[in-house]
Design a protein around this motif. Structure first.
Motif, short mmCIF file in Angstrom:
data_model
loop_
_atom_site.label_atom_id
_atom_site.label_comp_id
_atom_site.label_asym_id
_atom_site.label_seq_id
_atom_site.Cartn_x
_atom_site.Cartn_y
_atom_site.Cartn_z
N ASN A 177 0.81 -1.22 0.00
CA ASN A 177 0.00 0.00 0.00
C ASN A 177 0.84 1.27 0.00
OD1 ASN A 177 -2.31 -1.57 0.05
ND2 ASN A 177 -2.56 -1.43 2.27
N ASN A 178 2.03 1.20 0.62
CA ASN A 178 2.81 2.41 0.83
C ASN A 178 4.02 2.53 -0.10
OD1 ASN A 178 1.22 3.31 3.03
ND2 ASN A 178 2.26 1.89 4.38
N PHE A 179 4.29 1.54 -0.91
CA PHE A 179 5.50 1.57 -1.74
C PHE A 179 5.44 2.68 -2.77
CE2 PHE A 179 8.30 0.06 -5.19
CZ PHE A 179 9.47 -0.11 -4.46
N ASP A 180 6.54 3.42 -2.87
CA ASP A 180 6.63 4.54 -3.80
C ASP A 180 7.44 4.12 -5.02
OD1 ASP A 180 6.94 6.90 -5.18
OD2 ASP A 180 7.52 8.09 -3.43
N LEU A 181 6.80 4.02 -6.16
CA LEU A 181 7.46 3.56 -7.38
C LEU A 181 8.47 4.56 -7.92
CD1 LEU A 181 4.37 2.00 -9.17
CD2 LEU A 181 6.44 0.76 -8.52
N THR A 182 8.41 5.80 -7.45
CA THR A 182 9.35 6.80 -7.96
C THR A 182 10.72 6.70 -7.30
OG1 THR A 182 8.70 8.49 -6.33
CG2 THR A 182 7.44 8.38 -8.38
N LYS A 183 10.81 5.94 -6.21
CA LYS A 183 12.08 5.77 -5.51
C LYS A 183 12.84 4.59 -6.08
CE LYS A 183 10.96 9.02 -2.54
NZ LYS A 183 11.65 10.32 -2.47
#
Length: 257
Positions: free
Chosen positions: A81-87
């Protein structure tokens, strides 16, 4: 051990698939763009082996393996739910501390060891700040970053987190390569290690320079635990001579040190 069971929480662990990193990212993109339940289920199932590997560190504490597995899955879902694909960070790298945090929270809340309310509250604030920093930076923060985030002293945060952590065996393996295993105790240093080693080397060298009879007396007295009278009878000299030779040998070794 329990985590080697074929079925955990109704899931046959031998049938679990392992997704490649690019497959995980593709599923995460699909979930975030379309909200696909099918993609979410596939991603969860493709990371259940990761959950199993994490919960192995939390077994042996009387907790039911099925309960630990389900709690670990909650941590996995939070990571999804919290994973940031931009990182630029691997999904599994982000998952492990999230799963571990969920398990530690459970063990903390149901621990039989009583910790003061203030320490528990501070530890909870630190864990929450850690998760927020992970969400923000997509990497695990260090203690100082957590302390700065909640406005507390680093030492107080360390004590609070340690108060709710589980004891670790000195013989717990932390790394293994080609059969050469590194244990927790191997990472524990002593500021006196070098001095002690040098002293031992000096003592050995000094003993080598003693006469054979002096070495024999020290061997019988301090390694075999014999009295001076017993040594005297064994090597055929008087007790007074044993005492004199022993004292002389010890003084020569002290002189070296």
């Amino acid at each position: 051990m329990a985590y080697n069971k074929v079925v955990i929480s109704g899931i046959n662990t031998s049938d679990l698939e392992v997704l490649k990193e690019e497959e995980k990212i593709a599923l995460l993109k699909e979930i975030q763009q379309t909200g696909s339940k099918e993609a979410r289920d596939k991603l969860i199932r493709g990371n259940l082996r990761l959950v199993l590997s994490v919960i192995q560190k939390f077994t042996g504490r009387g907790e039911d393996i099925d309960d630990l597995f389900q709690i670990g899955v909650v941590g996995l879902i939070k990571a999804i739910n919290n994973f940031d694909l931009t990182k630029e960070v691997r999904f599994s790298t982000y998952c492990v501390p999230m799963i571990s945090g969920e398990l530690r929270r459970h063990l903390r809340d149901y621990s039989q060891i009583k910790v003061s309310r203030s320490l528990r509250d501070l530890a909870y604030k630190a864990i929450k700040a850690k998760e927020q920093l992970m969400l923000k930076n997509q990497k695990e923060p260090d203690i100082q970053e957590i302390a700065d985030e909640i406005g507390e002293k680093r030492a107080d945060v360390v004590i609070a987190l340690e108060s709710i952590s589980d004891p670790v065996s000195l013989y717990e393996p932390v790394y293994s390569d080609s059969g050469d295993t590194l244990y927790v105790m191997d990472q524990i240093g002593d500021k006196n290690d070098v001095d002690s080693l040098l002293d031992e080397l000096y003592v050995r060298d000094a003993i080598k320079k003693l006469g054979e009879r002096e070495r024999n007396i020290l061997y019988l007295r301090f390694l075999k635990g014999r009295t001076q009278v017993e040594v005297a009878n064994e090597i055929g000299i008087s007790q007074a001579q044993v005492s004199r030779l022993e004292k002389s040998a010890i003084n020569r070794i002290k002189g070296v040190l």
